[in-house]
Write an enzyme that holds these catalytic residues in place. Sequence first.
Site, PDB file in Angstrom:
ATOM      1  N   ARG A  15     -40.183-131.196  19.096  1.00  0.00           N
ATOM      2  CA  ARG A  15     -40.458-131.916  20.330  1.00  0.00           C
ATOM      3  C   ARG A  15     -40.256-133.457  19.820  1.00  0.00           C
ATOM      4  O   ARG A  15     -39.354-134.112  20.215  1.00  0.00           O
ATOM      5  CB  ARG A  15     -41.889-131.875  20.907  1.00  0.00           C
ATOM      6  CG  ARG A  15     -41.767-132.449  22.407  1.00  0.00           C
ATOM      7  CD  ARG A  15     -42.511-133.938  22.305  1.00  0.00           C
ATOM      8  NE  ARG A  15     -43.637-134.062  21.687  1.00  0.00           N
ATOM      9  CZ  ARG A  15     -44.157-135.202  21.445  1.00  0.00           C
ATOM     10  NH1 ARG A  15     -43.305-136.539  21.683  1.00  0.00           N
ATOM     11  NH2 ARG A  15     -45.099-135.543  20.605  1.00  0.00           N
ATOM     12  N   ASP A  16     -41.340-133.895  19.103  1.00  0.00           N
ATOM     13  CA  ASP A  16     -41.309-135.413  18.773  1.00  0.00           C
ATOM     14  C   ASP A  16     -40.219-135.806  17.924  1.00  0.00           C
ATOM     15  O   ASP A  16     -39.515-136.940  17.918  1.00  0.00           O
ATOM     16  CB  ASP A  16     -42.604-135.696  17.968  1.00  0.00           C
ATOM     17  CG  ASP A  16     -42.897-137.158  18.139  1.00  0.00           C
ATOM     18  OD1 ASP A  16     -42.261-138.009  18.793  1.00  0.00           O
ATOM     19  OD2 ASP A  16     -43.625-137.663  17.330  1.00  0.00           O
ATOM     20  N   HIS A 207     -51.923-138.813  13.719  1.00  0.00           N
ATOM     21  CA  HIS A 207     -50.045-138.759  13.714  1.00  0.00           C
ATOM     22  C   HIS A 207     -49.621-139.971  13.409  1.00  0.00           C
ATOM     23  O   HIS A 207     -49.208-141.042  14.084  1.00  0.00           O
ATOM     24  CB  HIS A 207     -49.970-138.649  15.510  1.00  0.00           C
ATOM     25  CG  HIS A 207     -48.392-138.358  15.763  1.00  0.00           C
ATOM     26  ND1 HIS A 207     -47.999-137.216  16.347  1.00  0.00           N
ATOM     27  CD2 HIS A 207     -47.579-139.440  15.693  1.00  0.00           C
ATOM     28  CE1 HIS A 207     -46.874-137.378  16.675  1.00  0.00           C
ATOM     29  NE2 HIS A 207     -46.295-138.550  16.422  1.00  0.00           N
ATOM     30  N   HIS A 209     -46.542-142.090  11.407  1.00  0.00           N
ATOM     31  CA  HIS A 209     -44.961-142.185  11.332  1.00  0.00           C
ATOM     32  C   HIS A 209     -44.965-143.065  10.192  1.00  0.00           C
ATOM     33  O   HIS A 209     -45.597-143.811   9.861  1.00  0.00           O
ATOM     34  CB  HIS A 209     -44.383-143.184  12.716  1.00  0.00           C
ATOM     35  CG  HIS A 209     -44.143-142.212  14.040  1.00  0.00           C
ATOM     36  ND1 HIS A 209     -42.892-142.107  14.196  1.00  0.00           N
ATOM     37  CD2 HIS A 209     -44.997-141.419  14.562  1.00  0.00           C
ATOM     38  CE1 HIS A 209     -43.037-141.505  15.608  1.00  0.00           C
ATOM     39  NE2 HIS A 209     -44.339-140.795  15.760  1.00  0.00           N
ATOM     40  N   CYS A 240     -39.536-142.836  18.464  1.00  0.00           N
ATOM     41  CA  CYS A 240     -40.050-142.945  19.945  1.00  0.00           C
ATOM     42  C   CYS A 240     -38.856-143.704  20.729  1.00  0.00           C
ATOM     43  O   CYS A 240     -38.378-145.001  20.300  1.00  0.00           O
ATOM     44  CB  CYS A 240     -41.310-143.777  20.096  1.00  0.00           C
ATOM     45  SG  CYS A 240     -41.822-143.926  21.894  1.00  0.00           S
ATOM     46  N   ASN A 249     -41.893-139.072  12.079  1.00  0.00           N
ATOM     47  CA  ASN A 249     -43.357-138.813  11.368  1.00  0.00           C
ATOM     48  C   ASN A 249     -43.185-138.510   9.865  1.00  0.00           C
ATOM     49  O   ASN A 249     -42.100-138.173   9.491  1.00  0.00           O
ATOM     50  CB  ASN A 249     -43.645-137.512  12.371  1.00  0.00           C
ATOM     51  CG  ASN A 249     -44.008-137.716  13.737  1.00  0.00           C
ATOM     52  OD1 ASN A 249     -43.129-137.756  14.239  1.00  0.00           O
ATOM     53  ND2 ASN A 249     -44.902-137.776  14.185  1.00  0.00           N
TER      54      ASN A 249
END
Length: 298
Positions: A15-16, A207, A209, A240, A249
Amino acid sequence: MKWPERVKVKEVGPRDGLQNESRFIPTENKIKWIDQLSLAGFDYIEVTSFVSSKWIPQLADAPELAKGIARFPGVTYAALVPNQRGLEQAIESGIDEIAVFMSASETHNRKNINKSIADTFPVLSMVTREALSAGKTIRGYISTVFGCPYEGKVEIDHVIRVADKLFEMGIYELSLGDTIGVANPRQVESMLEVLLKRYPAERLALHYHDTRGAALANILVSMQMGITRFDSSVGGLGGCPYAPGASGNVAAEDMVYCLREMGIETGIDFDKLLTAARYIQEKLGRTLPSRNLQACPS
């Protein structure tokens, strides 16, 4: 110095990671990749997001993908959900867990969700209420915890305000996002000293990055502070769409390698993880930032 015996790594790359790619990866390739991640030993995979294809076209196949992946016993397959319509699609697609999200900074929240923070709370309250009624667990995300691309430094009071609201809504765990990769170990320590007086460590995840190469250092400090849950993205995928310059990430294989060498258990097979990383790198047709992919290209 006391290190944890075990760390839970939650994979969010499907997803990310993929949401920030310019290319649409065919659904069958995504499904094969997610199945490889399950085989590698991840017990939590965020597979997609049920957002409008107008905003995130790379994830327009969310229902088809969610129905097509193999369901391995003991693995939680989660999805990001922005609103009631997304929740209905996620439930119909058989998603195990719902993730809701918002920002600690007002400008990023407006860019990302097209709403103020105050106006986002009622929307997520409805989503969480209905998800709980449907028997789903709910995870929360807060973006821009350590810094905002539009506002700069984010005050911890802003983080606490959003965190309190999300916990009141019924999330069981909160992922704190360094969305643009500006955090440093001292900043992490200072923030966690405050937050851990308010929330139990087992209800927080980090989380990070790796925009500036500090993600693993921040993870080590977080572990020293008692945090044992971290998000990762295979290959170092990510970024993002509403945070210019943000990179991916922390690469799952870089974190798993580091933890393995420290004698900290993750339950993840490193060789199978590298196979999955090589696979998605090939499908994307470009070199990914993972250090271990570069060290072990084949």
